[in-house]
Design a protein around this motif. Structure first.
Motif, PDB file in Angstrom:
ATOM      1  N   MET A 163       0.858  -1.186   0.000  1.00  0.00           N
ATOM      2  CA  MET A 163       0.000   0.000   0.000  1.00  0.00           C
ATOM      3  C   MET A 163       0.893   1.235   0.000  1.00  0.00           C
ATOM      4  SD  MET A 163      -3.115  -0.781   2.630  1.00  0.00           S
ATOM      5  CE  MET A 163      -2.079  -0.389   4.018  1.00  0.00           C
ATOM      6  N   ILE A 164       1.184   1.752  -1.183  1.00  0.00           N
ATOM      7  CA  ILE A 164       2.024   2.930  -1.303  1.00  0.00           C
ATOM      8  C   ILE A 164       1.700   3.610  -2.619  1.00  0.00           C
ATOM      9  CG2 ILE A 164       3.963   1.735  -2.431  1.00  0.00           C
ATOM     10  CD1 ILE A 164       5.816   3.490  -0.612  1.00  0.00           C
ATOM     11  N   GLY A 165       1.780   4.938  -2.640  1.00  0.00           N
ATOM     12  CA  GLY A 165       1.481   5.680  -3.856  1.00  0.00           C
ATOM     13  C   GLY A 165       2.563   5.519  -4.906  1.00  0.00           C
ATOM     14  N   GLY A 166       2.390   6.184  -6.025  1.00  0.00           N
ATOM     15  CA  GLY A 166       3.317   6.042  -7.133  1.00  0.00           C
ATOM     16  C   GLY A 166       4.476   7.019  -7.122  1.00  0.00           C
ATOM     17  N   GLN A 167       4.560   7.886  -6.089  1.00  0.00           N
ATOM     18  CA  GLN A 167       5.630   8.883  -6.028  1.00  0.00           C
ATOM     19  C   GLN A 167       6.287   8.869  -4.650  1.00  0.00           C
ATOM     20  OE1 GLN A 167       2.914  12.204  -7.235  1.00  0.00           O
ATOM     21  NE2 GLN A 167       4.493  12.685  -8.739  1.00  0.00           N
ATOM     22  N   LEU A 168       7.614   9.040  -4.649  1.00  0.00           N
ATOM     23  CA  LEU A 168       8.387   9.235  -3.424  1.00  0.00           C
ATOM     24  C   LEU A 168       8.955  10.652  -3.446  1.00  0.00           C
ATOM     25  CD1 LEU A 168      10.392   5.874  -3.229  1.00  0.00           C
ATOM     26  CD2 LEU A 168       8.451   6.539  -1.799  1.00  0.00           C
ATOM     27  N   ILE A 189      13.571  -2.029  -1.915  1.00  0.00           N
ATOM     28  CA  ILE A 189      13.487  -0.839  -2.770  1.00  0.00           C
ATOM     29  C   ILE A 189      14.874  -0.581  -3.346  1.00  0.00           C
ATOM     30  CG2 ILE A 189      12.990   1.631  -2.884  1.00  0.00           C
ATOM     31  CD1 ILE A 189      11.049   1.273  -0.582  1.00  0.00           C
ATOM     32  N   ASP A 190      14.948  -0.473  -4.662  1.00  0.00           N
ATOM     33  CA  ASP A 190      16.240  -0.166  -5.290  1.00  0.00           C
ATOM     34  C   ASP A 190      16.080   0.967  -6.293  1.00  0.00           C
ATOM     35  OD1 ASP A 190      16.398  -1.431  -8.312  1.00  0.00           O
ATOM     36  OD2 ASP A 190      15.060  -2.602  -7.033  1.00  0.00           O
ATOM     37  N   SER A 191      17.148   1.736  -6.454  1.00  0.00           N
ATOM     38  CA  SER A 191      17.158   2.870  -7.375  1.00  0.00           C
ATOM     39  C   SER A 191      18.598   3.168  -7.762  1.00  0.00           C
ATOM     40  CB  SER A 191      16.526   4.106  -6.725  1.00  0.00           C
ATOM     41  OG  SER A 191      16.503   5.202  -7.615  1.00  0.00           O
ATOM     42  N   SER A 216      15.686   8.913 -10.715  1.00  0.00           N
ATOM     43  CA  SER A 216      14.359   9.471 -10.977  1.00  0.00           C
ATOM     44  C   SER A 216      13.246   8.438 -10.806  1.00  0.00           C
ATOM     45  CB  SER A 216      14.299  10.038 -12.395  1.00  0.00           C
ATOM     46  OG  SER A 216      14.568   9.018 -13.350  1.00  0.00           O
ATOM     47  N   SER A 217      13.625   7.176 -10.603  1.00  0.00           N
ATOM     48  CA  SER A 217      12.627   6.143 -10.356  1.00  0.00           C
ATOM     49  C   SER A 217      13.216   5.099  -9.425  1.00  0.00           C
ATOM     50  CB  SER A 217      12.147   5.480 -11.657  1.00  0.00           C
ATOM     51  OG  SER A 217      13.196   4.738 -12.248  1.00  0.00           O
ATOM     52  N   ALA A 218      12.327   4.350  -8.795  1.00  0.00           N
ATOM     53  CA  ALA A 218      12.743   3.266  -7.907  1.00  0.00           C
ATOM     54  C   ALA A 218      11.830   2.074  -8.160  1.00  0.00           C
ATOM     55  CB  ALA A 218      12.673   3.693  -6.444  1.00  0.00           C
ATOM     56  N   THR A 219      12.322   0.897  -7.836  1.00  0.00           N
ATOM     57  CA  THR A 219      11.534  -0.327  -7.968  1.00  0.00           C
ATOM     58  C   THR A 219      11.270  -0.896  -6.587  1.00  0.00           C
ATOM     59  OG1 THR A 219      12.515  -0.836 -10.118  1.00  0.00           O
ATOM     60  CG2 THR A 219      11.432  -2.633  -8.951  1.00  0.00           C
ATOM     61  N   LEU A 220      10.007  -1.085  -6.263  1.00  0.00           N
ATOM     62  CA  LEU A 220       9.619  -1.722  -5.012  1.00  0.00           C
ATOM     63  C   LEU A 220       9.277  -3.171  -5.317  1.00  0.00           C
ATOM     64  CD1 LEU A 220       7.420  -0.332  -2.189  1.00  0.00           C
ATOM     65  CD2 LEU A 220       6.880  -2.569  -3.133  1.00  0.00           C
ATOM     66  N   THR A 221       9.940  -4.085  -4.638  1.00  0.00           N
ATOM     67  CA  THR A 221       9.732  -5.518  -4.846  1.00  0.00           C
ATOM     68  C   THR A 221       9.262  -6.148  -3.543  1.00  0.00           C
ATOM     69  OG1 THR A 221      11.501  -5.591  -6.500  1.00  0.00           O
ATOM     70  CG2 THR A 221      10.815  -7.685  -5.534  1.00  0.00           C
ATOM     71  N   VAL A 222       8.204  -6.928  -3.618  1.00  0.00           N
ATOM     72  CA  VAL A 222       7.682  -7.641  -2.458  1.00  0.00           C
ATOM     73  C   VAL A 222       7.702  -9.129  -2.769  1.00  0.00           C
ATOM     74  CG1 VAL A 222       5.732  -7.991  -0.909  1.00  0.00           C
ATOM     75  CG2 VAL A 222       6.194  -5.709  -1.823  1.00  0.00           C
ATOM     76  N   ARG A 223       8.314  -9.886  -1.864  1.00  0.00           N
ATOM     77  CA  ARG A 223       8.327 -11.348  -2.012  1.00  0.00           C
ATOM     78  C   ARG A 223       7.632 -11.969  -0.815  1.00  0.00           C
ATOM     79  NH1 ARG A 223      11.416 -15.384   0.006  1.00  0.00           N
ATOM     80  NH2 ARG A 223      13.071 -14.001   0.758  1.00  0.00           N
ATOM     81  N   GLY A 238       6.409 -18.204  -0.538  1.00  0.00           N
ATOM     82  CA  GLY A 238       6.677 -18.640  -1.900  1.00  0.00           C
ATOM     83  C   GLY A 238       7.910 -17.949  -2.429  1.00  0.00           C
ATOM     84  N   ARG A 239       8.961 -18.693  -2.723  1.00  0.00           N
ATOM     85  CA  ARG A 239      10.245 -18.081  -3.075  1.00  0.00           C
ATOM     86  C   ARG A 239      10.311 -17.605  -4.517  1.00  0.00           C
ATOM     87  NH1 ARG A 239      13.966 -18.557   0.699  1.00  0.00           N
ATOM     88  NH2 ARG A 239      15.657 -18.177  -0.773  1.00  0.00           N
ATOM     89  N   SER A 240       9.358 -17.957  -5.336  1.00  0.00           N
ATOM     90  CA  SER A 240       9.459 -17.630  -6.757  1.00  0.00           C
ATOM     91  C   SER A 240       8.726 -16.354  -7.149  1.00  0.00           C
ATOM     92  CB  SER A 240       8.929 -18.803  -7.598  1.00  0.00           C
ATOM     93  OG  SER A 240       9.705 -19.962  -7.391  1.00  0.00           O
ATOM     94  N   GLN A 241       7.575 -16.098  -6.542  1.00  0.00           N
ATOM     95  CA  GLN A 241       6.750 -14.973  -6.986  1.00  0.00           C
ATOM     96  C   GLN A 241       7.272 -13.641  -6.467  1.00  0.00           C
ATOM     97  OE1 GLN A 241       2.743 -14.376  -5.364  1.00  0.00           O
ATOM     98  NE2 GLN A 241       1.972 -14.416  -7.462  1.00  0.00           N
ATOM     99  N   ARG A 242       7.192 -12.598  -7.296  1.00  0.00           N
ATOM    100  CA  ARG A 242       7.557 -11.239  -6.927  1.00  0.00           C
ATOM    101  C   ARG A 242       6.404 -10.293  -7.295  1.00  0.00           C
ATOM    102  NH1 ARG A 242      11.203 -14.181  -5.606  1.00  0.00           N
ATOM    103  NH2 ARG A 242      13.432 -13.705  -5.485  1.00  0.00           N
ATOM    104  N   LEU A 243       6.133  -9.343  -6.409  1.00  0.00           N
ATOM    105  CA  LEU A 243       5.211  -8.249  -6.706  1.00  0.00           C
ATOM    106  C   LEU A 243       6.052  -7.010  -6.944  1.00  0.00           C
ATOM    107  CD1 LEU A 243       2.548  -8.872  -3.893  1.00  0.00           C
ATOM    108  CD2 LEU A 243       2.511  -9.706  -6.248  1.00  0.00           C
ATOM    109  N   ILE A 244       5.864  -6.361  -8.093  1.00  0.00           N
ATOM    110  CA  ILE A 244       6.736  -5.254  -8.514  1.00  0.00           C
ATOM    111  C   ILE A 244       5.907  -3.990  -8.698  1.00  0.00           C
ATOM    112  CG2 ILE A 244       8.387  -4.433 -10.228  1.00  0.00           C
ATOM    113  CD1 ILE A 244       9.370  -6.880  -8.767  1.00  0.00           C
ATOM    114  N   LYS A 245       6.401  -2.864  -8.183  1.00  0.00           N
ATOM    115  CA  LYS A 245       5.773  -1.572  -8.425  1.00  0.00           C
ATOM    116  C   LYS A 245       6.857  -0.540  -8.693  1.00  0.00           C
ATOM    117  CE  LYS A 245       2.261   1.647  -6.741  1.00  0.00           C
ATOM    118  NZ  LYS A 245       1.148   1.842  -5.786  1.00  0.00           N
ATOM    119  N   THR A 246       6.702   0.213  -9.776  1.00  0.00           N
ATOM    120  CA  THR A 246       7.649   1.271 -10.113  1.00  0.00           C
ATOM    121  C   THR A 246       7.193   2.579  -9.498  1.00  0.00           C
ATOM    122  OG1 THR A 246       8.223   0.189 -12.202  1.00  0.00           O
ATOM    123  CG2 THR A 246       8.768   2.526 -11.985  1.00  0.00           C
ATOM    124  N   LEU A 247       8.095   3.266  -8.821  1.00  0.00           N
ATOM    125  CA  LEU A 247       7.797   4.516  -8.146  1.00  0.00           C
ATOM    126  C   LEU A 247       8.609   5.647  -8.763  1.00  0.00           C
ATOM    127  CD1 LEU A 247       8.109   3.189  -4.478  1.00  0.00           C
ATOM    128  CD2 LEU A 247       6.063   3.234  -5.901  1.00  0.00           C
TER     129      LEU A 247
END
Length: 587
Positions: free
Chosen positions: A203-208, A237-239, A266-273, A277-286
């Protein structure tokens, strides 16, 4: 200034429900004098919810008596018994609760009708059944949409087999279906069953929004639907500013990620694992915005904070301190003062704004002001000077935004109060207070919804928030087309009551706000932003505490949270820092 007698007729909310008909669902025959209530009558009493209740029915009389008793005690400010507190309107948290000497709540009934018990929370679910969750939000008994949870196991609902056994990696050990029993070496060998990751969706918006002089914390537990100490997921979170010059990568399961502005691109990638389950990733670009401070060129910004008590208290004062330390000149516009004190929330010497204690969308738009927050109704035209001379508490009782329909060009809902029709109209508001120094703001930080949650059940509150934000955002864009809007929301503390409120009603509202802002930005409105303030303030400390008990030897105080709504201390300072950073980035 004369008070207005108000009869409010909502123009766009659904019709009120008819009085319920109730009875003894246990099938017993009820007696009243010589009258006998048959089982057939009883069934009709229970089922026929659309008709007016018959006042002669025993069950209805009993219900009315109970309602009158509860209403009387509530109107008298509730009552206290040894270890038990009932219906005190001034208390935050559940309206019915038992408390021990430490202020802990072993039993409560909250605003949504859920029964809070020492190990869990029993409430109705969306399927019309009941679910029982632990204090940490984990399902004990009930359905989460993918299966039925029982103590120690989860029984998945499947349609293609009788039984399937799945190991911790999601691989099928064996399956029994219409064709018989098959072990792991069958065609099902290695099949991965991916669970729906309802608890780990971020639960996070699209901007930091960051400033160059300090890091920005992201509290992992605050971007999860489930408030739990269980290790549910790893968040990363990586950027990078440009390979291989500078890069940032932070990861946590249940702690905090400190974003370093000097290494953010100018952008970051938020990854949730999901840790299940070790294989699935949830990805959101911020999108990442970093403002270089202090400013090299002075800048003035005009702000109008529009919201409830969380904004009215020290919010503007702290924002002012942050922005001025970075070199901004800040002009606050509005008609009601916030606090100028870092400790006294009710101080009246702070910056101006339009943030009012206790207000929900129904109070702002005027369609339901019967809860007592706005007892005087719409501020009459011509009474602006008298209004400006009032105390903050008295100003809070008037609605200055409602314009007579004949004079309004707004498209907000028409409301009828005291026989007069009105609309929420910001052009009208600007014009009527221009002689008293009001100027059109450059930026409107906007937060509502907490009082909708406090005053309504989860379903009704969510509906009001979706409708209310739609109307207010449309009106800001109509009246002030160039004004930037920053929508934001607050966190809640880690606490038995706070966790239940977070998962049951507040997290769905936050997700709705995220969706509202995203939809408008996707449609081309680049002047609207979402500040995920809830993600940047601690849920562990910075909240008001009960007196509790202090050990005379160790000096350690055992206590509990006393207010799950209003941050205090460090959480109060982190909240406006997140908002001030957003203002600095877009000003």
């Amino acid at each position: 200034m004369a008070k207005i007698a108000s009869k409010i007729e909502p123009a766009f909310v659904g019709p009120a429900l008819d009085a319920d008909r109730v009875g003894d669902a246990g099938g017993k025959v009820m007696m009243r004098g010589d009258e006998r209530l048959s089982l057939e009558d009883l069934g009709e009493t229970v089922r026929r919810t659309k008709l007016a209740a018959d006042p002669d029915k025993p069950a209805v009389q009993w219900k009315n008596l109970l309602g009158q008793m509860w209403a009387f005690f509530y109107s008298q400010g509730g009552f206290d018994l040894p270890g038990f507190k009932f219906g005190r309107p001034s208390d935050s948290g559940p309206f019915l609760r038992g408390t021990n000497r430490l202020g802990q709540v072993p039993f409560a009934v909250d605003d949504d009708g859920a029964v809070v018990l020492p190990g869990g929370r029993l409430m109705g679910d969306v399927r019309g059944g009941m679910s029982y969750r632990t204090d940490l939000g984990d399902l004990i008994i009930g359905s989460d949409g993918t299966g039925t949870s029982l103590p120690g196991m989860v029984v998945r609902e499947i349609s293609d087999a009788y039984v399937r056994s799945v190991n911790g990696l999601g691989q099928v050990n064996f399956v029994a279906d219409a064709s018989g029993f098959r072990a792991g070496q069958s065609e099902d060998d290695g099949e991965v069953i991916v669970p729906t990751p309802t608890d780990v969706l971020p639960m996070i918006g699209g901007q930091l929004f960051l400033t160059s002089d300090r890091s920005l914390p992201v509290y992992v537990e605050n971007i999860r639907m489930s408030r739990s100490d269980d290790r549910l997921a790893r968040v990363t979170i990586d950027s990078r500013t440009g390979p291989p010059a500078k890069s940032f990568c932070g990861s946590s399961v249940d702690g905090v990620i400190e974003l370093d502005p000097s290494h953010m691109g100018s952008s970051a990638t938020l990854t949730v694992r999901d840790l299940n389950g070790r294989s699935q990733r949830l990805i959101k670009t911020l999108a990442v915005l970093v403002k270089a401070v202090p400013l090299t060129v002075a800048k003035t910004v005009k702000l109008m904070l529009h919201g409830d008590s969380i904004s009215n208290r020290q919010m503007a004062q702290f924002i002012k301190a942050y922005l001025e330390s970075w070199g901004f000149t800040v002009i606050f516009v509005g008609t009601i003062n916030g606090s100028a004190s870092s400790t006294d929330a009710q101080n009246e010497a702070g910056p101006l704004g339009e943030a009012k204690e206790g207000w929900a969308f129904s109070d702002v738009l005027g369609y339901d002001m019967t809860d007592g927050d706005v007892p005087y109704g719409p501020l009459p035209v011509g009474q602006e000077a008298a209004y400006m001379a009032l105390s903050k508490a008295e100003k809070n009782k008037w609605n200055p935004y409602l314009c007579p329909v004949a004079d309004s060009s707004a498209a907000t809902p028409i409301v009828t109060i005291g026989g007069q029709q009105y609309r929420y109209d910001l052009s009208f508001f600007e014009q009527r207070f221009a002689p008293f120094g009001f100027v059109r703001p450059d930026i409107v930080p906007l937060n509502f919804g907490m009082n909708d949650r406090n005053e309504q059940g989860a379903v009704k509150a969510l509906e009001q928030v979706k409708q209310g934000y739609g109307y207010i955002l449309d009106e800001i864009r109509r009246a002030w087309p160039a004004t930037q809007v920053i929508v934001w929301a607050s966190a809640m503390p880690v606490d038995l009551t706070g966790d239940a409120a977070w998962q049951g009603s507040w997290a769905p509202i936050i997700n709705a706000i995220i969706a509202i802002v995203k939809a408008r930005r996707d449609a081309g409105d680049t002047n609207i932003h979402l500040c995920s303030a809830w993600a940047h303030q601690s849920a562990e400390v910075g909240w008001s505490l009960n007196a509790g008990v202090t050990d005379s030897v160790t000096g350690i105080r055992t206590t509990t949270i006393s207010d799950i709504i209003h941050p205090f201390g460090i959480a109060r300072e982190q909240q406006p820092l997140a908002l001030a950073s957003a203002i600095a980035c877009i000003a």
